[in-house]
Design a protein around this motif. Structure first.
Motif, PDB file in Angstrom:
ATOM      1  N   PHE A 117       0.824  -1.206   0.000  1.00  0.00           N
ATOM      2  CA  PHE A 117       0.000   0.000   0.000  1.00  0.00           C
ATOM      3  C   PHE A 117       0.862   1.263   0.000  1.00  0.00           C
ATOM      4  O   PHE A 117       0.614   2.185  -0.786  1.00  0.00           O
ATOM      5  N   PHE A 118       1.873   1.316   0.850  1.00  0.00           N
ATOM      6  CA  PHE A 118       2.684   2.535   0.927  1.00  0.00           C
ATOM      7  C   PHE A 118       3.618   2.685  -0.277  1.00  0.00           C
ATOM      8  O   PHE A 118       3.962   3.812  -0.655  1.00  0.00           O
ATOM      9  N   ALA A 151       8.521  -1.841   7.868  1.00  0.00           N
ATOM     10  CA  ALA A 151       9.464  -2.037   8.971  1.00  0.00           C
ATOM     11  C   ALA A 151       9.077  -1.185  10.176  1.00  0.00           C
ATOM     12  O   ALA A 151       9.161  -1.638  11.328  1.00  0.00           O
ATOM     13  N   LEU A 152       8.649   0.051   9.934  1.00  0.00           N
ATOM     14  CA  LEU A 152       8.235   0.930  11.038  1.00  0.00           C
ATOM     15  C   LEU A 152       6.971   0.405  11.724  1.00  0.00           C
ATOM     16  O   LEU A 152       6.871   0.420  12.958  1.00  0.00           O
ATOM     17  N   VAL A 153       6.007  -0.044  10.926  1.00  0.00           N
ATOM     18  CA  VAL A 153       4.776  -0.595  11.503  1.00  0.00           C
ATOM     19  C   VAL A 153       5.108  -1.822  12.356  1.00  0.00           C
ATOM     20  O   VAL A 153       4.577  -2.008  13.463  1.00  0.00           O
ATOM     21  N   ASN A 154       5.999  -2.665  11.846  1.00  0.00           N
ATOM     22  CA  ASN A 154       6.408  -3.841  12.603  1.00  0.00           C
ATOM     23  C   ASN A 154       7.103  -3.450  13.905  1.00  0.00           C
ATOM     24  O   ASN A 154       6.872  -4.060  14.968  1.00  0.00           O
ATOM     25  N   ALA A 208       0.060   3.009  13.995  1.00  0.00           N
ATOM     26  CA  ALA A 208       1.250   3.342  13.210  1.00  0.00           C
ATOM     27  C   ALA A 208       0.891   3.547  11.742  1.00  0.00           C
ATOM     28  O   ALA A 208       1.406   4.454  11.079  1.00  0.00           O
ATOM     29  N   LYS A 209       0.005   2.716  11.211  1.00  0.00           N
ATOM     30  CA  LYS A 209      -0.407   2.857   9.808  1.00  0.00           C
ATOM     31  C   LYS A 209      -1.067   4.213   9.565  1.00  0.00           C
ATOM     32  O   LYS A 209      -0.774   4.903   8.580  1.00  0.00           O
ATOM     33  N   TYR A 210      -1.958   4.602  10.466  1.00  0.00           N
ATOM     34  CA  TYR A 210      -2.647   5.881  10.300  1.00  0.00           C
ATOM     35  C   TYR A 210      -1.684   7.057  10.447  1.00  0.00           C
ATOM     36  O   TYR A 210      -1.841   8.091   9.783  1.00  0.00           O
ATOM     37  N   LEU A 211      -0.692   6.907  11.308  1.00  0.00           N
ATOM     38  CA  LEU A 211       0.299   7.964  11.468  1.00  0.00           C
ATOM     39  C   LEU A 211       1.095   8.164  10.184  1.00  0.00           C
ATOM     40  O   LEU A 211       1.303   9.296   9.735  1.00  0.00           O
ATOM     41  N   LEU A 212       1.520   7.066   9.587  1.00  0.00           N
ATOM     42  CA  LEU A 212       2.257   7.165   8.326  1.00  0.00           C
ATOM     43  C   LEU A 212       1.370   7.713   7.215  1.00  0.00           C
ATOM     44  O   LEU A 212       1.821   8.492   6.368  1.00  0.00           O
ATOM     45  N   LEU A 213       0.101   7.299   7.216  1.00  0.00           N
ATOM     46  CA  LEU A 213      -0.827   7.825   6.213  1.00  0.00           C
ATOM     47  C   LEU A 213      -1.001   9.327   6.389  1.00  0.00           C
ATOM     48  O   LEU A 213      -1.059  10.081   5.402  1.00  0.00           O
TER      49      LEU A 213
END
Length: 567
Positions: free
Chosen positions: A152-153, A407-410, A422-427
């Motif tokens: 996705f990213f 890697a960051l989400v993990n 973490a996913k929403y933060l990166l989004l």
């Protein structure tokens, strides 16, 4: 791969295509677009009719085929009028042609046969398809190799890469080759990992189409060869018999597609072209070798791209005697900061995998990123078209960004047990570049990131081609002139493409070299203050002038319109 992931990739590709289609009328048809449309039209019509005369680059195309470029105000009705260079048709064939043919076929179906849109937009349908395919394949590649978060990213980074979005609208050579390039690497990786001979043959087809668009598509093969050799050395065994047989057949398939897509490789046409050249009392510009020798031709193309050249010395493409970092720095400054930051985490993740003796996918990403940046850093290398000539770094960078995001989400999951957060933060981190792309639309080619101070900072630091929009500023200027200019006004276009072919009012006169100020008529100066302008072309009316229109990005001008008032 799970059916759900196939559907997600398809959805992202379709979404990207819809956005491109909804905005395509905001972009101009540049001079290069007109060249390429006509090249493709000639070859496509030759395929339909078999008439060799269509491929005689010296003759008027419309004398042989009733190609109706039509009523679109932004598209030239005749090729020579658009570019203003007589006889330029002769060299129109010396390019790999698959992207042009696809564009012509798209126009044939959607404009001529179905009549659902104008000619210029119909030509772009194929390019938008390749752009959508690129987004989908990037998602599938990362999702299969890492996980759906990486997919996705990676796709998001491609979608929100400003300059790529513009190239999807107006580069029918660079986007098809990039799409086929990614498809080649992905298919080749899957084929080797699973020893799937069918997938390997599919990769050979994609490679043939990639090189059939542009010779730089061949670098996809280099990536796969490095990966294949490293993997076989580690496994210390040969693949199965069917796979080896497919491996032998791959070069033949690739060669056949390259050869079939470009009539300039066909010896039957060489005599015709030389004959017509001599008939026009012109010196033949055809290479003194058999064009059917495709390997010699491609080698010649590579030498031309890596040899000393003075062409376009104002671009990042100026050849230099030593190693240079200008292209890598340029790529860094036109990349959104969040994508570069996530790619950095992705590179770190790759090297961590190397220490764990895991090479395959991660080695591909590192090699893929380095090849375009190193080949344009070599002594005497040229990239006269800016990043579009080494655009193959973008998919690798976006795949690394996707890997970095995963890697960051993990890490967040292990540290805080909060992967969703973490996913929403990166989004959320991609909201600034989303806003920037919308705010600067349709001038995304003027995008530079905040690390250099945007387009204004790049202009102050004398970076090349700051403010260049491939003629899109003329669309807005056209609307202004048609609405506000006095009857029979004269427009002096400084350092500009042919403005008449963007649908200017018939009573308005446009000149490009004539600086004479007529009496009794309104006079306007149209100026593009880009940093790569030739100094002797920049004419600033120092007195009796009034700024009546200004197009800006990051508080830096892209286009200025002055009205001249005589004493």
């Amino acid at each position: 791969m799970k059916p759900r992931l196939w559907l997600v990739g398809l959805f992202l590709g379709v979404f990207y295509a819809i956005v491109c289609l909804a905005t395509t009328h905001n972009y101009a048809v540049g001079a290069d677009d007109a060249y390429n449309y006509f090249r493709g039209e000639r070859i496509f019509q030759y395929f339909l009719t078999g008439d060799k005369k269509i491929l005689d680059w010296w003759t008027d195309y419309e004398a042989y085929t009733p190609y109706e470029l039509g009523n679109h105000p932004r598209f030239a009705k005749k090729h020579p009028d658009f570019v203003g260079v007589p006889g330029v048709n002769l060299d129109a064939g010396y390019y790999n042609s698959f992207g042009y043919i696809a564009s012509a076929a798209s126009c044939y179906v959607f404009y001529r046969k179905l009549g659902i849109t104008d000619a210029a937009t119909a030509h772009r349908f194929s390019n938008i398809f390749f752009g959508a395919l690129l987004v989908a394949v990037i998602f599938w590649f990362a999702a299969e190799a890492v996980n759906p978060v990486a997919g996705f990213f990676s796709a998001l980074a491609i979608i929100l890469y400003p300059r790529l979005f513009v190239l999807v609208q107006n580069s029918i050579k660079d986007i098809p080759v990039l799409s086929m390039y990614v498809l080649t690497v992905w298919s080749g990786w899957r084929a080797v990992e699973r020893e799937n001979w069918r997938r390997l043959l599919f990769s050979a087809v994609a490679l043939g189409l990639a090189v059939g668009c542009k010779s730089t598509g061949g670098f996809a093969l280099l990536i796969l060869l490095i990966y294949f050799l490293v993997r076989q050395i580690r496994l210390k065994k040969l693949p199965g018999r069917k796979f080896l047989l497919a491996f032998v057949l791959c070069p033949l398939i690739t060669y056949a597609l390259i050869y079939a897509s470009n009539p300039n490789y066909w010896p039957a046409l060489k005599a015709l072209e030389i004959q017509q050249t001599i008939a026009q009392n012109q010196k033949p510009t055809l290479p003194k070798k058999e064009l059917s020798n495709i390997f010699t031709y491609l080698l010649d193309e590579f030498k031309r791209a890596t040899s000393p050249s003075s062409v376009h010395a104002h671009w990042t493409g100026a050849s230099m005697p030593g190693w240079t970092t200008i292209r890598a720095r340029y790529a860094f400054y036109v990349t959104p900061v969040i994508t570069s930051l996530l790619a950095l985490f992705g590179i770190i993740a790759c090297f961590k995998r190397f220490f764990k003796n895991e090479y395959e996918y991660y080695l591909i990403l590192i090699v893929w990123l380095l090849i375009p940046l190193l080949r344009t850093a070599m002594p005497y290398s040229v990239a006269y078209g800016g990043i579009r000539l080494y655009l193959d770094y973008v998919p690798a960078l976006c795949l690394l960004a996707g890997l970095g995001a995963a890697a960051l989400v993990n890490w967040f999951q292990l540290k805080f047990s909060a992967p969703t957060w973490a996913k929403y933060l990166l989004l959320f981190c991609y909201l600034p570049i989303t806003y920037k792309m919308i705010a600067t639309h349709p001038y995304q080619t003027a995008y530079f990131n905040c690390l250099i101070g945007g387009n204004r900072g790049a202009m102050e630091k004398h970076y090349p081609a700051t403010g260049d929009t491939s003629g899109t500023t003329y669309v807005e200027a056209l609307k202004w002139f048609n609405k506000n200019a006095e009857k029979n006004a004269k427009i002096i276009a400084v350092n500009s493409h042919s403005l008449k072919n963007f649908g200017l009012r018939n009573d308005l006169e446009v000149t490009y070299r004539d600086r004479e100020i007529p009496s009794g008529r309104a006079v306007y100066f149209l100026i593009k203050p880009v940093t790569w302008s030739y100094e002797n072309d920049i004419i600033w009316p120092e007195k009796n002038r009034t700024l009546v229109k200004k197009i800006t990005v990051d508080n830096s001008p892209l286009l200025l319109i002055y009205k001249y008032k005589p004493n």
